[in-house]
Design an enzyme around this catalytic site. Structure first.
Site, PDB file in Angstrom:
ATOM      1  N   ASP A  37       0.813  -1.220   0.000  1.00 57.19           N
ATOM      2  CA  ASP A  37       0.000   0.000   0.000  1.00 57.19           C
ATOM      3  C   ASP A  37       0.844   1.266   0.000  1.00 57.19           C
ATOM      4  O   ASP A  37       0.314   2.378   0.042  1.00 57.19           O
ATOM      5  CB  ASP A  37      -0.951   0.003   1.206  1.00 57.19           C
ATOM      6  CG  ASP A  37      -0.221   0.070   2.539  1.00 57.19           C
ATOM      7  OD1 ASP A  37       1.022  -0.104   2.543  1.00 57.19           O
ATOM      8  OD2 ASP A  37      -0.878   0.293   3.570  1.00 57.19           O
ATOM      9  N   LYS A 191      10.948  42.522  -7.806  1.00 56.33           N
ATOM     10  CA  LYS A 191       9.849  41.869  -8.525  1.00 56.33           C
ATOM     11  C   LYS A 191       8.541  42.005  -7.759  1.00 56.33           C
ATOM     12  O   LYS A 191       8.521  42.144  -6.535  1.00 56.33           O
ATOM     13  CB  LYS A 191      10.158  40.385  -8.746  1.00 56.33           C
ATOM     14  CG  LYS A 191      10.173  39.537  -7.474  1.00 56.33           C
ATOM     15  CD  LYS A 191      10.516  38.093  -7.767  1.00 56.33           C
ATOM     16  CE  LYS A 191      10.571  37.288  -6.461  1.00 56.33           C
ATOM     17  NZ  LYS A 191      10.982  35.899  -6.676  1.00 56.33           N
ATOM     18  N   ARG A 193       4.839  39.945  -7.475  1.00 55.36           N
ATOM     19  CA  ARG A 193       4.063  38.744  -7.830  1.00 55.36           C
ATOM     20  C   ARG A 193       2.580  39.004  -7.598  1.00 55.36           C
ATOM     21  O   ARG A 193       2.196  39.637  -6.621  1.00 55.36           O
ATOM     22  CB  ARG A 193       4.469  37.543  -6.968  1.00 55.36           C
ATOM     23  CG  ARG A 193       5.845  36.974  -7.232  1.00 55.36           C
ATOM     24  CD  ARG A 193       5.988  35.658  -6.456  1.00 55.36           C
ATOM     25  NE  ARG A 193       7.329  35.133  -6.448  1.00 55.36           N
ATOM     26  CZ  ARG A 193       7.843  34.367  -7.396  1.00 55.36           C
ATOM     27  NH1 ARG A 193       7.126  34.076  -8.457  1.00 55.36           N
ATOM     28  NH2 ARG A 193       9.075  33.903  -7.298  1.00 55.36           N
ATOM     29  N   THR A 222      10.696  27.073 -10.591  1.00 53.61           N
ATOM     30  CA  THR A 222      10.301  26.999 -12.003  1.00 53.61           C
ATOM     31  C   THR A 222      11.312  27.681 -12.917  1.00 53.61           C
ATOM     32  O   THR A 222      11.276  27.492 -14.132  1.00 53.61           O
ATOM     33  CB  THR A 222       8.933  27.663 -12.218  1.00 53.61           C
ATOM     34  OG1 THR A 222       9.045  29.060 -11.903  1.00 53.61           O
ATOM     35  CG2 THR A 222       7.870  27.018 -11.347  1.00 53.61           C
ATOM     36  N   GLY A 224      11.385  30.851 -13.373  1.00 54.45           N
ATOM     37  CA  GLY A 224      10.775  32.060 -13.910  1.00 54.45           C
ATOM     38  C   GLY A 224      11.457  33.339 -13.441  1.00 54.45           C
ATOM     39  O   GLY A 224      11.743  34.232 -14.238  1.00 54.45           O
TER      40      GLY A 224
END
Length: 308
Positions: A37, A191, A193, A222, A224
């Site tokens: 499992d 930056k 976001r 990522t 980016g």
């Protein structure tokens, strides 16, 4: 007989072998398997009674890595180990180190509590996402500095004008430290976001005209932020842009983002294994750094002597 035993978790076995070879001690024998499992089964195949046990396992996704580590710690405690140290080259869940909005967890503190409950006596890690996470633990934390690996390589770069850059405001302290060691100036990319892993805008604070720029970060997910920052820097007249990061998470389309970016190269360490090879990524090992830290601890010597 040696007073310590080194053991490896499943997904950090590649790094544990290097650390053991550098230290000059073989990895201990253990069995890790799964029931049908998916439940994890752990056992040590040799005695650890009275030994200082070092368990090497980064806690990058998935969560089985963390669970496996805690089971190994519990097994060592119940087998009468003298002390149990968790060597976590990449300490996962560190990006959630505070409540930045209502109804969210402080994941780094939760993981600290879990490690304490499992029976860890000491933690050794490298480049925590936020240094203050050390305060979440009620036992010694050896926070190794990845700069000790990167700086010698960066000094070999031939450049008339070298500038260190932080890809965001949160990394200013890290960039300043690199700049100090390299006797270079530093700049910052500011930056904004709108949501996680998505950048709405980015501005460069500082002058990079005609410079070879080194972007410094502790981790890349990522890709980016780092590739966007590299593009902004090149558009401002830089001669070249390199990036360094300690922990190459590199999820999603990160490899494609980096390969198609304006970056000359990206330097990373092996705290997390690369999922695939790319011509732009160069890997430096942290094995010698961790091996030296283990030696210093076992001989009651200063670990800070390993820092730059």
């Amino acid at each position: 007989m040696s007073s310590l035993k080194l053991f490896a978790g499943t997904n950090s076995h590649y790094l544990a072998e290097k650390i053991a070879a550098s230290y000059g001690e073989p990895l201990g024998q253990r069995t890790i398997k799964r029931f049908s499992d998916g439940e994890i089964y752990v056992s040590f195949d040799e005695s650890v009674r009275g030994k200082d046990v070092y368990i090497i396992q980064s806690t990058f996704p998935n969560a089985d890595n963390l669970m496996e580590l805690m089971l190994m710690v519990d097994a060592a405690r119940r087998a009468s180990a003298a002390e149990v140290a968790a060597i976590i080259p990449y300490f996962g869940y560190a990006r959630q180190d505070r409540k930045d909005k209502p109804r969210v967890p402080i994941a780094a503190k939760l993981v600290a509590n879990l490690l304490s409950a499992a029976g860890v006596d000491r933690l050794m890690t490298c480049d925590l996402h936020a240094g203050q996470i050390q305060g979440f633990f009620d036992f010694p934390v050896d926070h190794l500095d990845g700069a000790a690996i990167f700086i010698p390589y960066l000094r070999s770069i031939q450049s008339d004008k070298l500038i260190i850059a932080s890809p965001d405001v949160g990394g200013v302290k890290r960039a300043r430290e690199f700049a100090k060691h390299l006797k270079a100036e530093f700049v910052v990319c500011d930056k904004h976001r709108e949501r996680a892993n998505e950048i709405a805008s980015m501005q460069l604070i500082g002058n990079v005209e005609g410079a070879d720029v080194i972007l410094v970060d502790d981790l890349i997910d990522t890709g980016g932020t780092i590739t966007r920052a590299a593009e902004v820097i090149m558009n401002k007249g830089a001669k070249s842009v390199r990036a360094i990061c300690t922990h190459p998470i590199l999820s999603g389309s990160a490899y494609e983002n980096i390969e198609n970016s304006v970056l000359t190269e990206m330097l990373v360490t092996d705290t997390i294994p690369l999922r695939k090879e790319t011509s732009k990524i160069k890997v430096l090992t942290v094995a010698d750094l961790f091996a030296k830290a283990i030696y210093q601890i076992q001989n009651d010597a200063s670990v800070s002597s390993l820092f730059l």
